[in-house]
Every structure is written in structure tokens, then in C-alpha cells.
Write a protein that holds these residues in place. Structure first.
Motif, PDB file in Angstrom:
ATOM      1  N   THR A   4      34.812  30.530  35.425  1.00  0.00           N
ATOM      2  CA  THR A   4      35.882  30.740  34.445  1.00  0.00           C
ATOM      3  C   THR A   4      36.687  29.481  34.162  1.00  0.00           C
ATOM      4  OG1 THR A   4      37.357  31.498  36.232  1.00  0.00           O
ATOM      5  CG2 THR A   4      36.108  33.184  35.015  1.00  0.00           C
ATOM      6  N   THR A   9      33.809  32.573  41.073  1.00  0.00           N
ATOM      7  CA  THR A   9      34.519  32.999  39.868  1.00  0.00           C
ATOM      8  C   THR A   9      35.314  31.849  39.267  1.00  0.00           C
ATOM      9  OG1 THR A   9      34.727  35.207  40.841  1.00  0.00           O
ATOM     10  CG2 THR A   9      36.104  34.728  38.931  1.00  0.00           C
ATOM     11  N   TRP A  10      35.959  31.075  40.124  1.00  0.00           N
ATOM     12  CA  TRP A  10      36.748  29.928  39.675  1.00  0.00           C
ATOM     13  C   TRP A  10      35.869  28.925  38.943  1.00  0.00           C
ATOM     14  CZ3 TRP A  10      42.067  29.524  40.865  1.00  0.00           C
ATOM     15  CH2 TRP A  10      42.678  28.321  40.502  1.00  0.00           C
ATOM     16  N   SER A  21      39.971  35.351  37.139  1.00  0.00           N
ATOM     17  CA  SER A  21      39.771  34.477  38.295  1.00  0.00           C
ATOM     18  C   SER A  21      40.864  34.635  39.342  1.00  0.00           C
ATOM     19  CB  SER A  21      39.698  33.015  37.844  1.00  0.00           C
ATOM     20  OG  SER A  21      40.895  32.615  37.191  1.00  0.00           O
TER      21      SER A  21
END
Length: 475
Positions: A373, A369-370, A340
Motif C-alpha cells: 500500500t 501490507t505496508w 495498512s
């Protein structure tokens, strides 16, 4: 509000936002009440082992007795239970075993050479021990050999960084000059220096992420069926007899060295240190002043408080999970953070150069992505697995007192990480709203009140202007 350090005439501190405090309590509450295992006192395993914790003391009592036992092991007071007449108390009489006693002994270099008949001074024997032999002392960061290896990697990283940062900054200078002109270069020296730092971070996170994905993709604990991660129970099964592969041991050593360097770098860019005469006359009433004065640096991050706490927690989890032989769980947390961080570094680089379209693309990638993940996999896969399956560490004979005493440390550390990730995510939302409403790209993790506000504050507070002999005097 929590008020912290005072340094010189400037107040250095941070606040705990009530909203963030509520989120933290909410995360812990949901994790606890949604997990029936935490309210159970009897555990039955498939190998016909049954453990009843009804007569065991609650965790706070084990923390107290473990602390007193540790202190008394250094002082002549090992019989403190007899001295206070609590030797027969059902709770205080129970001792928490030391981690050294509870874990299997790892293979030392001298024992390896003795078993294999190889000379200790041979380079080939050292290579076989470090890179081809599983479950060596390099897999425990509390061991002297692992600490020395971590220190060596830290020194190498610092040396490499000292060479690469000026080089990367020069590339940023050229790119900025070509894109925005010479005047932009003169007005953005701070931005150019940070450009080099984030190129270095991007390089590290990309390399370590590729290694992590290739190495861990076939491991049992990452096994999944569709979107369900079904292998997380293996994080705690066969504990503490789980083998520590050489690659996993070195993965931990590199991560520990990098996180230690990140902490050092954060402090270096956040504070200006000035040495002064402790007995010099000053306006303060005290006749003595500190020989060292700290001031906020102009390069301090807007999210210094969050980042500082994040580094403390990350380093605590890194060393704590290694010492407790929870390397598998720790490796999952490391990999999620590294993956991330790659789009985070890319979006910061684009924003530093004010490439708006590129910034928006990387910002969208970073946000997605944050969310996957750090806001899904970490709380709902890894943290959930720790809550639901950590009692499997008792299946192979580990003393239940260790589980009762130490599990909350990891629960709290993971909860703090989730809280910090939520805090940063609110910054992302604020960045998005600023982009939509004002058509401006502002990195609020670098400057909490916006970049233009930061520049105005630097002009106002960073220099005091007076007139002497017709010239401006700047201090």
C-alpha cells in the motif's frame, strides 16, 4: 541537523537524518525525471484543445504574485503592479485566479430548500440535503457548513473515545494479568493505557477500511486490468466538474475529524503542561518566565517527530485536496493509509501484551501490507498518476495558472508522506533484525532505543531520589 523548540530546561527537538534527506531528494528526482509531462510546455488533448505554457511564468513567480495579491486584497494596495511599474512585465502581470472563482459553486442548503420548496427547519429536508444530494457545500472542507460538520464529528469522536478508552484499557489489564500475572500489571501501567488507545484505533481503521473498500471498489479511478491501475487518469478528467457524492463528502468529513483528533491526542500524550507564576524567582537570569511550561511526557512516542510531521502533512492534504476539489485522489490516499494501519494496530496490541507468536504473525502481515500500500501503490500508482495526469485538469477550461501554481504543493506533500513511510519501514527492518539476533520483540516506533532502555531511562531520569527522615523522596 535541524534544531527546534526549547521548552523549560528540556530541549524539545528533532533531527533530519542525512540518509532520509537523500531518500527524499531521490524520490522527488526519480518522479520528476521519469515523467516527460513535467518537461513539456505544450499539451494537446483528445477534444482538440491545445495549451501552450511556454509564455507562462515558472511556479515560484506564481507563488510570489499570488501571495502579494492575497495580501493586497486585504490592504489598499491592489494596484501594486502599477506602483512598482511591473504592470507590463510578461510574468508579473499575470494573475493567479482565486480558487473560489475557478471552481463551480456547490449547492448550499438555502439554495437546495429554495429549489425543492422544502422548509429549512424540516428534518427530512436536512437529511435529503446531507445524505442524498451530490455536490453540496459539505464536499468542500473550506466551506463553513463542512467545517461545522467536521467540528461536530470531532466532538462526537472525542466523547466516544472518552468512554471507550477506559473500557478497552480494562480489557488490556485483564488480558495482561491472565497472561503474565499481577506483577506485570503493576509494572506496565503505561502499556495498559496505550493498549486502550490502539484498540480504539483498530476499531476505527477497521470500520473505515471496510466502508472504503465497499464504496470505492467499483469507482472508475480504482479500475484496474490485472496489476495495472488503468483508471487513474479519471482522477483529473472532467475537472472541476466532477460530482461529489454524499458518501464521499462524509468520508472526507469523518477523515478530517479523525486526523484532527489524532493530532490533538498525539500532543496530549507527548507533553506535560504545567502552569507557573511568571514572576516567581528562578535560577535563570531572566526576571520573567513563561506562565506555561512544557515537558516531555513519559508516554511520548519514540517516533514523535515523524508522527507529528505526518499529521501536519495529512491534515494539509485533507483540507487542501478538498478545497481544490481533488477528492478522488485524496480518497485513494486515505484508503491506503487506513487499510495498512489495521495490521499495525494489531501488531502493537500483541506486542504490548508480549504475545510473541501473535506479534510475529501480525508483524509479517503489517510489513507485507505496508510494502503493497504505502511503498508501491502510493508512490507508483497515486503519486505517479498525479505527475503524469494532473495536467488533464486544464482540459475542461481551468486556467493554466492554477495548475502551474498549485500542483507542486501536492507533489511535495505526497513526497513527504513517501519519505515518512520509508523512515518507518527502516524501523520495521530494525525490529526484524532485533527479533532474529536477540529473539526479542521491540517496538522502536514507541521507544527508539528499545523498551528495556526506555524503562532504564525512566527510572534514571524520571525520578530524582533523595533521602529525608530515612525515607526516599521522589519528585
Amino acid at each position: 541537523m535541524l534544531k527546534c523548540l526549547r521548552m523549560g530546561k528540556q530541549k524539545v527537538g528533532f533531527t533530519i537524518d542525512p540518509y532520509h534527506g537523500f531518500v527524499f531528494c531521490f524520490v522527488v528526482f526519480v518522479g520528476v525525471v521519469s515523467n516527460t509531462d513535467l518537461t513539456m510546455t505544450v499539451f494537446e488533448f483528445s477534444n482538440n484543445i491545445r495549451i501552450d505554457l511556454e509564455d507562462y511564468p515558472p511556479a515560484p513567480v506564481t507563488w510570489l504574485t499570488a501571495t502579494v495579491d492575497t495580501v493586497c486584497s486585504l490592504l489598499p494596495c491592489n494596484d501594486w503592479r502599477e506602483s512598482f511599474g511591473v504592470q507590463d512585465d510578461p510574468w508579473l502581470s499575470m494573475r493567479v485566479p482565486s480558487l473560489k472563482e475557478a471552481r463551480p459553486e456547490l449547492l448550499s442548503y438555502s439554495q437546495f430548500c429554495h429549489d425543492t420548496g422544502l422548509p429549512q427547519t424540516s428534518a427530512s429536508s436536512l437529511y435529503q440535503y446531507a445524505f442524498e444530494t451530490p455536490s453540496t457545500t459539505l464536499g468542500d472542507l473550506g466551506n463553513q457548513s463542512a467545517l461545522l460538520a467536521t467540528l461536530a464529528v470531532l466532538i462526537v469522536l472525542r466523547l466516544v473515545k472518552s468512554v471507550l478508552l477506559p473500557l478497552f484499557s480494562s480489557y488490556g489489564r485483564k488480558a495482561g494479568r491472565l497472561t503474565h500475572g499481577v506483577q506485570w500489571e503493576k509494572d506496565n501501567e503505561e502499556r495498559i493505557q496505550k493498549f486502550g488507545e490502539y484498540v480504539y484505533r483498530l476499531l476505527f481503521h477497521s470500520v473505515i477500511s471496510i466502508f472504503g473498500i465497499l464504496y470505492f471498489r467499483d469507482t472508475e479511478w480504482w479500475r484496474r486490468e490485472g496489476f495495472n491501475f488503468v483508471g487513474t487518469k479519471s482522477l483529473f478528467e472532467n475537472y472541476p466538474e466532477q460530482s461529489i457524492a454524499p458518501s464521499l463528502a462524509w468520508y472526507y468529513i469523518v477523515q478530517a475529524a479523525y486526523n484532527a483528533d489524532a493530532m490533538i491526542s498525539l500532543l496530549e500524550i507527548s507533553f506535560d503542561v504545567q502552569f507557573q507564576n511568571p514572576f516567581a524567582k528562578s535560577k535563570s537570569k531572566s526576571k520573567f518566565q513563561s506562565p506555561v511550561a512544557f515537558r516531555w511526557s513519559k508516554n511520548v512516542r519514540g517516533d514523535f517527530s515523524e508522527m507529528f510531521v505526518h499529521h501536519i502533512v495529512t491534515n494539509a492534504l485533507c483540507f487542501g485536496s478538498s478545497i481544490c476539489r481533488l477528492n478522488r485522489t485524496g480518497s485513494m490516499v486515505f484508503l491506503l493509509h487506513d487499510v495498512s494501519d489495521v495490521p499495525v494496530d494489531l501488531s502493537k496490541l500483541a506486542n504490548f501484551l508480549k504475545w510473541k507468536v501473535t506479534t510475529v504473525v501480525f508483524f509479517a502481515t503489517m510489513t507485507l501490507t505496508w510494502m503493497v500500500t504505502r511503498l508501491y501503490l502510493l508512490p507508483f500508482v497515486i503519486f505517479s498518476a498525479a505527475l503524469r495526469y494532473s495536467h488533464y485538469t486544464m482540459q475542461t477550461g481551468m486556467d493554466p495558472m492554477l495548475w502551474v501554481c498549485y500542483r507542486h504543493f501536492f507533489y511535495v506533500m505526497l513526497s513527504v508522506l513517501i519519505l515518512l513511510h520509508l523512515s518507518w519501514f527502516t524501523m520495521f527492518i530494525r525490529m526484524f533484525l532485533t527479533l532474529v539476533t536477540k529473539n526479542e520483540c521491540h517496538d522502536y516506533s514507541e521507544h527508539k532505543n528499545g523498551e528495556q532502555s526506555h524503562l532504564n531511562a525512566s527510572t534514571t531520569n524520571g525520578s530524582s531520589v533523595g533521602v529525608k527522615n530515612g525515607k526516599k523522596k521522589t519528585s
